[in-house]
Scaffold this motif. Structure first.
Motif, short mmCIF file in Angstrom:
data_model
loop_
_atom_site.label_atom_id
_atom_site.label_comp_id
_atom_site.label_asym_id
_atom_site.label_seq_id
_atom_site.Cartn_x
_atom_site.Cartn_y
_atom_site.Cartn_z
N CYS A 101 -24.87 -1.46 -17.00
CA CYS A 101 -24.43 -2.74 -17.53
C CYS A 101 -25.54 -3.29 -18.42
O CYS A 101 -26.72 -3.06 -18.15
N GLY A 111 -16.50 -8.66 -29.12
CA GLY A 111 -17.52 -7.67 -28.74
C GLY A 111 -16.90 -6.53 -27.97
O GLY A 111 -16.54 -6.67 -26.81
N GLY A 130 -17.84 -3.86 -26.28
CA GLY A 130 -18.82 -3.08 -25.52
C GLY A 130 -18.23 -2.74 -24.17
O GLY A 130 -17.01 -2.61 -24.01
N LEU A 149 -18.07 -4.59 -21.34
CA LEU A 149 -17.18 -5.65 -20.87
C LEU A 149 -15.95 -5.76 -21.77
O LEU A 149 -14.81 -5.81 -21.29
N THR A 151 -14.77 -7.50 -33.69
CA THR A 151 -15.92 -6.59 -33.58
C THR A 151 -16.80 -6.69 -34.81
O THR A 151 -16.32 -7.03 -35.90
N THR A 152 -18.09 -6.41 -34.61
CA THR A 152 -18.99 -6.32 -35.77
C THR A 152 -19.07 -4.88 -36.27
O THR A 152 -19.73 -4.61 -37.26
N SER A 153 -18.42 -3.97 -35.54
CA SER A 153 -18.52 -2.54 -35.86
C SER A 153 -17.19 -2.01 -36.42
O SER A 153 -16.30 -1.68 -35.65
N ALA A 174 -17.72 -11.63 -25.03
CA ALA A 174 -18.52 -10.68 -24.24
C ALA A 174 -19.70 -10.14 -25.04
O ALA A 174 -20.10 -8.99 -24.86
N SER A 176 -23.54 -9.72 -26.21
CA SER A 176 -24.83 -9.74 -25.50
C SER A 176 -25.96 -10.36 -26.30
O SER A 176 -27.05 -10.56 -25.79
N ASP A 188 -27.32 -12.95 -29.92
CA ASP A 188 -27.09 -14.18 -30.67
C ASP A 188 -25.90 -14.00 -31.62
O ASP A 188 -25.79 -12.99 -32.31
N HIS A 189 -24.99 -14.96 -31.67
CA HIS A 189 -23.87 -14.90 -32.62
C HIS A 189 -23.30 -16.30 -32.79
O HIS A 189 -23.60 -17.20 -32.01
N SER A 210 -18.12 -17.80 -17.09
CA SER A 210 -17.59 -17.17 -15.88
C SER A 210 -18.58 -16.11 -15.41
O SER A 210 -19.20 -15.42 -16.23
N ILE A 213 -19.01 -12.85 -12.90
CA ILE A 213 -18.34 -11.78 -12.12
C ILE A 213 -17.08 -12.31 -11.43
O ILE A 213 -16.23 -12.91 -12.07
N SER A 238 -25.30 -0.82 -29.82
CA SER A 238 -23.84 -0.79 -29.62
C SER A 238 -23.31 0.63 -29.81
O SER A 238 -22.21 0.83 -30.31
N ARG A 288 -19.00 2.80 -21.94
CA ARG A 288 -19.91 2.52 -20.84
C ARG A 288 -20.61 3.82 -20.46
O ARG A 288 -19.96 4.87 -20.38
N1 LIG Z 1 -20.86 -13.18 -16.86
C1 LIG Z 1 -21.08 -12.14 -16.10
O1 LIG Z 1 -20.83 -12.16 -14.89
C2 LIG Z 1 -21.61 -10.89 -16.72
C3 LIG Z 1 -21.41 -9.65 -16.11
C4 LIG Z 1 -21.84 -8.51 -16.76
C5 LIG Z 1 -22.48 -8.59 -17.97
N2 LIG Z 1 -22.70 -9.81 -18.52
C6 LIG Z 1 -23.32 -9.95 -19.86
O2 LIG Z 1 -22.33 -9.69 -20.84
C7 LIG Z 1 -22.94 -9.19 -22.03
C8 LIG Z 1 -22.22 -7.92 -22.45
O3 LIG Z 1 -22.48 -6.88 -21.52
P1 LIG Z 1 -22.00 -5.38 -21.82
O4 LIG Z 1 -22.52 -4.58 -20.69
O5 LIG Z 1 -20.57 -5.36 -22.16
O6 LIG Z 1 -22.88 -5.07 -23.13
P2 LIG Z 1 -22.61 -4.02 -24.30
O7 LIG Z 1 -21.88 -2.85 -23.80
O8 LIG Z 1 -23.93 -3.85 -24.95
O9 LIG Z 1 -21.61 -4.80 -25.30
C9 LIG Z 1 -21.99 -5.92 -26.06
C10 LIG Z 1 -21.20 -5.91 -27.37
O10 LIG Z 1 -21.54 -7.10 -28.07
C11 LIG Z 1 -21.44 -6.85 -29.48
N3 LIG Z 1 -22.73 -7.22 -30.09
C12 LIG Z 1 -23.95 -6.70 -29.80
N4 LIG Z 1 -24.89 -7.27 -30.55
C13 LIG Z 1 -24.26 -8.17 -31.33
C14 LIG Z 1 -24.68 -9.11 -32.32
N5 LIG Z 1 -25.98 -9.21 -32.67
N6 LIG Z 1 -23.76 -9.88 -32.91
C15 LIG Z 1 -22.47 -9.79 -32.57
N7 LIG Z 1 -22.00 -8.91 -31.65
C16 LIG Z 1 -22.88 -8.13 -31.05
C17 LIG Z 1 -21.16 -5.38 -29.65
O11 LIG Z 1 -19.76 -5.24 -29.88
P3 LIG Z 1 -19.16 -4.89 -31.33
O12 LIG Z 1 -19.84 -3.62 -31.74
O13 LIG Z 1 -17.71 -4.74 -31.07
O14 LIG Z 1 -19.47 -6.05 -32.21
C18 LIG Z 1 -21.54 -4.80 -28.31
O15 LIG Z 1 -20.84 -3.62 -28.06
C19 LIG Z 1 -24.40 -8.99 -21.66
O16 LIG Z 1 -25.13 -10.13 -22.13
C20 LIG Z 1 -24.40 -8.94 -20.15
O17 LIG Z 1 -25.61 -9.32 -19.57
C21 LIG Z 1 -22.27 -10.95 -17.94
#
Ligand SMILES: NC(=O)c1ccc[n+]([C@@H]2O[C@H](COP(=O)([O-])OP(=O)(O)OC[C@H]3O[C@@H](n4cnc5c(N)ncnc54)[C@H](OP(=O)(O)O)[C@@H]3O)[C@@H](O)[C@H]2O)c1
Ligand SMILES: [Zn+2]
Ligand SMILES: [Zn+2]
Length: 352
Positions: free
Chosen positions: A41, A185, A187, A189, A208-210, A247, A249, A251-252, A294, A296, A336, A341
Motif C-alpha cells: 500500500c 487517481g 492506483g 485504491l 487520471t494523470t496518466s 485516492a 497520494s 499534491d493536487h 474516510s 479504512i 505510478s 497493486r
Molecule cells: N484513507 C485511508 O484509510 C487510506 C488507506 C490506504 C491508503 N491511503 C492513502 O491513499 C493514497 C493512495 O494509495 P494507493 O496505495 O492507492 O497509492 P498508489 O497506488 O500510488 O496510487 C496513487 C495514484 O494517485 C495518482 N497520482 C500520483 N501522484 C500524483 C500527482 N502528483 N498528481 C495527481 N495524481 C497523482 C496516480 O494515479 P493516475 O496515474 O491515475 O493519475 C497514482 O496511481 C495514499 O496517500 C495512501 O497513503 C489511505
C-alpha cells in the motif's frame, strides 16, 4: 515467543532489508498465521519514509504491510472463528478496546485505543507492532477476516486495505445504480474503487494523470475516462457528479474536482498527501457541496466487503513480486508504474 523472518526499514532513508523479529505465542483468543501474500500500500511507503511524521511519526525498525492473507497455523483454546489450516486475512488493525462508542458502533478504526497492524504501540511485546512483510503474524481473532474461497489469494490481499478503504465511503456515499461517480487517481485504491463502484451499478468516470491508463480504466469497469490535465475534458463534467472518491497520494488541485460535483454532491478524500490541500470556499458554498474524509473501515464492514467481492468475483489486478524486489517496487509506486497493486509472495522470504 517465536522468531519470524521479516523485511524492515532501519530509518527513513534506508532501504528495506531482511531481518528477524519476535512474534508472541498465541494466547487464548489469538490466531497464528503463516503469511502467504501481502499487498504493498502507498501508506507503507509514506510510513517507511516517515512522511506523516507530524501526525504519526515512524518508529524504527519499521516492518510495514497491512494487506495480509495467510494460512492459520495455530489457534488459542478459545478461538471459534477459524481453525488450523484455514485461509484467513488481516487488514490495517490488530486490536482495539472493544468497549468504547466507536467499537460498539463497529468502527474500530476510530477507537482511541486501536492498535494498527504496524507502527502502533504493541500491548503485548512493547515497542511497536510489526506488519505483514513477514512470514508469520499473531492476531486476536476479533481482527481476523475470512476470505471467500473463490478468490485468488495474491489478488485478494489488497482487498484488506485498498478494498475496504474504497468500499466503505462509497457505501456511505450512496453509490448505486443511477448515480454518477468519479474516481480520482487510478492506483491501488483507485482501481479497486472503479471495480467496486461498477459492481454497485454506478456510472463510473475515472480521472487520471496518466493517459496510458485509459484502456485499462475502461476494462476495469469505468464508463468514461478523463485525463485530468485536459481542462476541456474536465469541464464537460462540471456540476454533474454525485460522489467523487479522491485516492491521490500526492499534491493536487482538489478544487478542480469540487467543481464537478452537482448540488449536494460529496467528494471524499481517502488519499493522504503529505502537504495540506487548499480548498476554495466558493466551490463548496455554491451547490452546497461537501468534502469529507474516510479511514479504512470497521471489521464488520471489512468482512461485508470481502463477501461482496466474493459474490462479484472482484480481486485487485496485481503484479506478484518476491520480497527481494520490494525497494524497486517502492520506486515504481512513486512513478505510478504499477498495474495496479504489488502483492508480495511471502514464500520468497524462505530463502533469506
Ligand atoms: N484513507 C485511508 O484509510 C487510506 C488507506 C490506504 C491508503 N491511503 C492513502 O491513499 C493514497 C493512495 O494509495 P494507493 O496505495 O492507492 O497509492 P498508489 O497506488 O500510488 O496510487 C496513487 C495514484 O494517485 C495518482 N497520482 C500520483 N501522484 C500524483 C500527482 N502528483 N498528481 C495527481 N495524481 C497523482 C496516480 O494515479 P493516475 O496515474 O491515475 O493519475 C497514482 O496511481 C495514499 O496517500 C495512501 O497513503 C489511505
Ligand atoms: Zn493501506
Ligand atoms: Zn474502542
Amino acid at each position: 515467543m517465536n522468531k519470524a523472518k521479516a523485511y524492515s526499514a532501519a530509518s527513513a532513508t534506508s532501504p528495506l532489508a531482511s531481518t528477524t523479529i519476535t512474534r508472541r505465542d498465541p494466547a487464548e483468543r489469538d490466531v497464528q498465521m503463516e503469511i502467504l501474500f501481502c499487498g504493498i500500500c502507498h501508506s507503507d511507503l509514506h510510513t517507511v519514509r516517515n512522511e506523516w511524521s507530524s501526525i504519526m511519526p515512524t518508529v524504527y525498525p519499521c516492518v510495514p504491510g497491512h494487506e495480509i492473507v495467510g494460512r492459520v497455523t495455530k489457534v488459542g483454546s478459545a478461538v471459534t472463528k477459524v481453525k488450523t489450516g484455514d485461509i484467513a486475512a488481516v487488514g490495517c488493525m490488530v486490536d482495539s478496546d472493544g468497549t468504547c462508542p466507536e467499537c460498539r458502533a463497529d468502527l474500530e478504526q476510530f477507537c482511541p485505543n486501536a492498535t494498527f497492524t504496524y507502527n502502533s504501540p504493541d500491548k503485548h511485546l512493547g515497542g511497536v507492532t510489526y506488519g505483514g512483510y513477514s512470514d508469520c503474524i499473531v492476531v486476536n481473532e476479533r481482527f481476523i477476516l475470512r476470505v471467500p474461497s473463490n478468490l485468488d489469494l495474491a489478488g485478494a490481499a489488497p482487498l484488506l486495505c485498498a478494498g475496504i478503504t474504497t468500499y466503505s465511503p462509497m457505501r456511505r456515499g450512496g453509490v448505486a445504480k443511477g448515480k454518477k461517480v468519479g474516481v480520482v487517481g487510478l492506483g491501488g485504491l483507485g482501481h479497486m474503487g472503479v471495480k467496486i463502484a461498477h459492481a454497485l451499478g454506478a456510472h463510473v468516470v475515472v480521472f487520471t494523470t496518466s493517459p496510458n491508463k485509459k484502456e485499462d480504466a475502461l476494462r476495469l469497469g469505468a464508463d468514461e475516462v478523463v485525463v485530468s490535465r485536459n481542462t476541456n475534458e474536465m469541464q464537460k463534467h462540471a456540476g454533474s457528479i454525485d460522489f467523487i472518491l479522491d485516492a491521490v497520494s500526492a499534491d493536487h488541485d482538489i478544487n478542480a474536482y469540487i467543481n464537478l460535483l452537482r448540488r449536494d454532491g460529496n467528494i471524499t478524500l481517502v488519499g493522504a498527501p503529505v502537504k495540506p490541500l487548499p480548498v476554495a470556499a466558493f466551490g463548496l458554498l455554491f451547490g452546497r457541496r461537501s468534502l469529507s474524509g474516510s479511514l479504512i473501515g470497521g471489521i464488520r464492514e471489512t468482512q461485508e466487503m470481502l463477501d461482496f467481492c466474493g459474490q462479484h468475483k472482484i480481486t485487485a489486478d496485481v503484479e506478484t513480486i518476491p520480497i527481494q524486489k520490494v525497494n524497486e517496487a517502492y520506486e515504481r509506486l512513486l512513478k505510478s508504474d504499477v498495474k495496479y497493486r504489488f502483492s508480495i509472495d511471502m514464500a520468497s522470504l524462505k530463502s533469506e
